[in-house]
Scaffold this motif. Structure first.
Motif, PDB file in Angstrom:
ATOM      1  N   ARG A  96      -6.717 -41.108  78.618  1.00 37.74           N
ATOM      2  CA  ARG A  96      -5.925 -40.122  77.875  1.00 37.74           C
ATOM      3  C   ARG A  96      -6.792 -39.413  76.838  1.00 37.74           C
ATOM      4  NH1 ARG A  96      -0.033 -41.276  75.539  1.00 37.74           N
ATOM      5  NH2 ARG A  96       0.471 -40.990  77.735  1.00 37.74           N
ATOM      6  N   VAL A  97      -7.646 -40.152  76.144  1.00 41.76           N
ATOM      7  CA  VAL A  97      -8.549 -39.535  75.170  1.00 41.76           C
ATOM      8  C   VAL A  97      -9.488 -38.569  75.891  1.00 41.76           C
ATOM      9  CG1 VAL A  97     -10.405 -39.948  73.502  1.00 41.76           C
ATOM     10  CG2 VAL A  97      -8.446 -41.487  73.570  1.00 41.76           C
ATOM     11  N   ASP A  98      -9.983 -38.980  77.052  1.00 43.97           N
ATOM     12  CA  ASP A  98     -10.890 -38.146  77.837  1.00 43.97           C
ATOM     13  C   ASP A  98     -10.224 -36.813  78.187  1.00 43.97           C
ATOM     14  OD1 ASP A  98     -13.348 -37.779  79.567  1.00 43.97           O
ATOM     15  OD2 ASP A  98     -11.822 -37.778  81.136  1.00 43.97           O
ATOM     16  N   GLN A  99      -9.004 -36.867  78.687  1.00 47.20           N
ATOM     17  CA  GLN A  99      -8.283 -35.636  79.045  1.00 47.20           C
ATOM     18  C   GLN A  99      -8.086 -34.747  77.819  1.00 47.20           C
ATOM     19  OE1 GLN A  99      -4.690 -37.193  80.741  1.00 47.20           O
ATOM     20  NE2 GLN A  99      -5.590 -37.511  82.752  1.00 47.20           N
ATOM     21  N   THR A 100      -7.733 -35.361  76.704  1.00 46.95           N
ATOM     22  CA  THR A 100      -7.482 -34.607  75.477  1.00 46.95           C
ATOM     23  C   THR A 100      -8.761 -33.959  74.955  1.00 46.95           C
ATOM     24  OG1 THR A 100      -5.644 -36.075  74.912  1.00 46.95           O
ATOM     25  CG2 THR A 100      -6.600 -34.779  73.116  1.00 46.95           C
ATOM     26  N   TRP A 101      -9.822 -34.751  74.806  1.00 42.44           N
ATOM     27  CA  TRP A 101     -11.059 -34.241  74.210  1.00 42.44           C
ATOM     28  C   TRP A 101     -11.739 -33.216  75.127  1.00 42.44           C
ATOM     29  CZ3 TRP A 101     -13.166 -32.766  70.134  1.00 42.44           C
ATOM     30  CH2 TRP A 101     -14.536 -32.629  69.987  1.00 42.44           C
ATOM     31  N   LEU A 102     -11.833 -33.508  76.423  1.00 42.89           N
ATOM     32  CA  LEU A 102     -12.428 -32.527  77.332  1.00 42.89           C
ATOM     33  C   LEU A 102     -11.604 -31.232  77.346  1.00 42.89           C
ATOM     34  CD1 LEU A 102     -13.744 -34.548  80.395  1.00 42.89           C
ATOM     35  CD2 LEU A 102     -15.058 -33.107  78.854  1.00 42.89           C
ATOM     36  N   GLY A 103     -10.298 -31.365  77.282  1.00 44.79           N
ATOM     37  CA  GLY A 103      -9.439 -30.181  77.218  1.00 44.79           C
ATOM     38  C   GLY A 103      -9.701 -29.369  75.963  1.00 44.79           C
ATOM     39  N   GLN A 104      -9.891 -30.042  74.840  1.00 49.72           N
ATOM     40  CA  GLN A 104     -10.174 -29.346  73.585  1.00 49.72           C
ATOM     41  C   GLN A 104     -11.547 -28.672  73.633  1.00 49.72           C
ATOM     42  OE1 GLN A 104      -9.600 -32.616  70.884  1.00 49.72           O
ATOM     43  NE2 GLN A 104      -7.429 -32.179  70.623  1.00 49.72           N
ATOM     44  N   LEU A 105     -12.536 -29.361  74.182  1.00 51.86           N
ATOM     45  CA  LEU A 105     -13.871 -28.767  74.300  1.00 51.86           C
ATOM     46  C   LEU A 105     -13.837 -27.527  75.190  1.00 51.86           C
ATOM     47  CD1 LEU A 105     -16.298 -31.814  74.723  1.00 51.86           C
ATOM     48  CD2 LEU A 105     -16.232 -30.197  72.813  1.00 51.86           C
ATOM     49  N   ARG A 106     -13.199 -27.658  76.334  1.00 50.75           N
ATOM     50  CA  ARG A 106     -13.130 -26.531  77.284  1.00 50.75           C
ATOM     51  C   ARG A 106     -12.341 -25.363  76.697  1.00 50.75           C
ATOM     52  NH1 ARG A 106     -12.646 -30.779  81.954  1.00 50.75           N
ATOM     53  NH2 ARG A 106     -14.784 -30.692  82.745  1.00 50.75           N
ATOM     54  N   ALA A 107     -11.268 -25.651  75.997  1.00 48.20           N
ATOM     55  CA  ALA A 107     -10.468 -24.586  75.385  1.00 48.20           C
ATOM     56  C   ALA A 107     -11.267 -23.863  74.303  1.00 48.20           C
ATOM     57  CB  ALA A 107      -9.167 -25.154  74.806  1.00 48.20           C
ATOM     58  N   ALA A 108     -11.989 -24.609  73.482  1.00 48.92           N
ATOM     59  CA  ALA A 108     -12.804 -23.989  72.434  1.00 48.92           C
ATOM     60  C   ALA A 108     -13.912 -23.149  73.054  1.00 48.92           C
ATOM     61  CB  ALA A 108     -13.387 -25.057  71.508  1.00 48.92           C
ATOM     62  N   ALA A 109     -14.531 -23.659  74.104  1.00 55.55           N
ATOM     63  CA  ALA A 109     -15.586 -22.898  74.789  1.00 55.55           C
ATOM     64  C   ALA A 109     -15.005 -21.619  75.386  1.00 55.55           C
ATOM     65  CB  ALA A 109     -16.238 -23.759  75.869  1.00 55.55           C
ATOM     66  N   SER A 110     -13.883 -21.735  76.042  1.00 57.64           N
ATOM     67  CA  SER A 110     -13.243 -20.583  76.681  1.00 57.64           C
ATOM     68  C   SER A 110     -12.824 -19.539  75.646  1.00 57.64           C
ATOM     69  CB  SER A 110     -12.035 -21.059  77.485  1.00 57.64           C
ATOM     70  OG  SER A 110     -11.408 -19.987  78.118  1.00 57.64           O
ATOM     71  N   ALA A 111     -12.351 -19.989  74.499  1.00 53.49           N
ATOM     72  CA  ALA A 111     -11.919 -19.071  73.441  1.00 53.49           C
ATOM     73  C   ALA A 111     -13.085 -18.253  72.887  1.00 53.49           C
ATOM     74  CB  ALA A 111     -11.234 -19.846  72.317  1.00 53.49           C
ATOM     75  N   ALA A 112     -14.302 -18.730  73.093  1.00 49.09           N
ATOM     76  CA  ALA A 112     -15.488 -18.017  72.600  1.00 49.09           C
ATOM     77  C   ALA A 112     -15.863 -16.832  73.479  1.00 49.09           C
ATOM     78  CB  ALA A 112     -16.664 -18.989  72.492  1.00 49.09           C
TER      79      ALA A 112
END
Length: 191
Positions: A61-77
């Motif tokens: 669950r942490v993996d899904q959350t953290w990878l999702g946050q990383l990918r979202a932040a990268a995509s937002a850039a």
């Protein structure tokens, strides 16, 4: 309108997520998870026969959350992979400023787990997946040595996660992001 009761497995996982993150898996007994989730002991063991099974589900669950946050932040850039490499550090800012922040769940869990165990292997796997994703971004950004840049950035990310809990300096995420920008610009000559 009454909301339907949350399934027992989800209640157990939500409780474990909260407790394991705050205290570490080793610092939380199964009886505490049972009491705080409101399930019977047999129910917990039906879904998670060993405590390690519950810890692994927590890490998933942490993996899904953290990878999702990383990918979202990268995509937002934006669409540029170089900008995404720097932008992913915005996830660090969000994490470190969150109420109840206790650092990287994977680093914390690895520190208290036995090398070679399933739990320790899962923490290593998470870091490998993040590194592979960042390496791919670095390759697409035109880095001369994508593996080296990815390693530098993931070390910086892990250091930022640790510093965010150790010194709680509000500027740490911004400092890490600025360092990431310097690394990306130096490693990607076409930028």
């Amino acid at each position: 309108m009454t909301r339907p009761a949350q399934p027992a497995r989800e209640r157990i996982l939500d409780t474990a997520f909260r407790l394991f993150y705050a205290r570490g898996p080793r610092g939380v007994g199964v009886d505490t998870v049972i009491a705080e989730s409101g399930v019977a002991k047999a129910t917990l063991y039906k879904h998670f026969p060993r405590k390690d099974d519950l810890v692994l589900a927590y890490l998933d669950r942490v993996d899904q959350t953290w990878l999702g946050q990383l990918r979202a932040a990268a995509s937002a850039a934006g669409d540029d992979p170089g900008d995404q490499l720097v932008g992913m550090f915005d996830a660090l800012a969000s994490a470190c400023r969150r109420e109840g922040y206790h650092g990287c769940a994977f680093i914390n869990t690895a520190a208290e787990s036995e090398a070679g165990s399933d739990v320790h292997a899962r923490t290593v796997e998470h870091k490998r997946v993040v590194l592979a994703w960042v390496t791919d971004l670095a390759r697409r950004a035109g880095a001369a040595d994508p593996a080296r840049l990815a390693r530098q950035l993931t070390l910086l990310l892990d250091g930022g996660l640790s510093a965010g809990v150790l010194d709680a300096e509000p500027g740490t995420p911004d400092t890490a992001k600025a360092a990431a920008r310097v690394l990306v610009e130096a490693a990607c000559p076409a930028r």
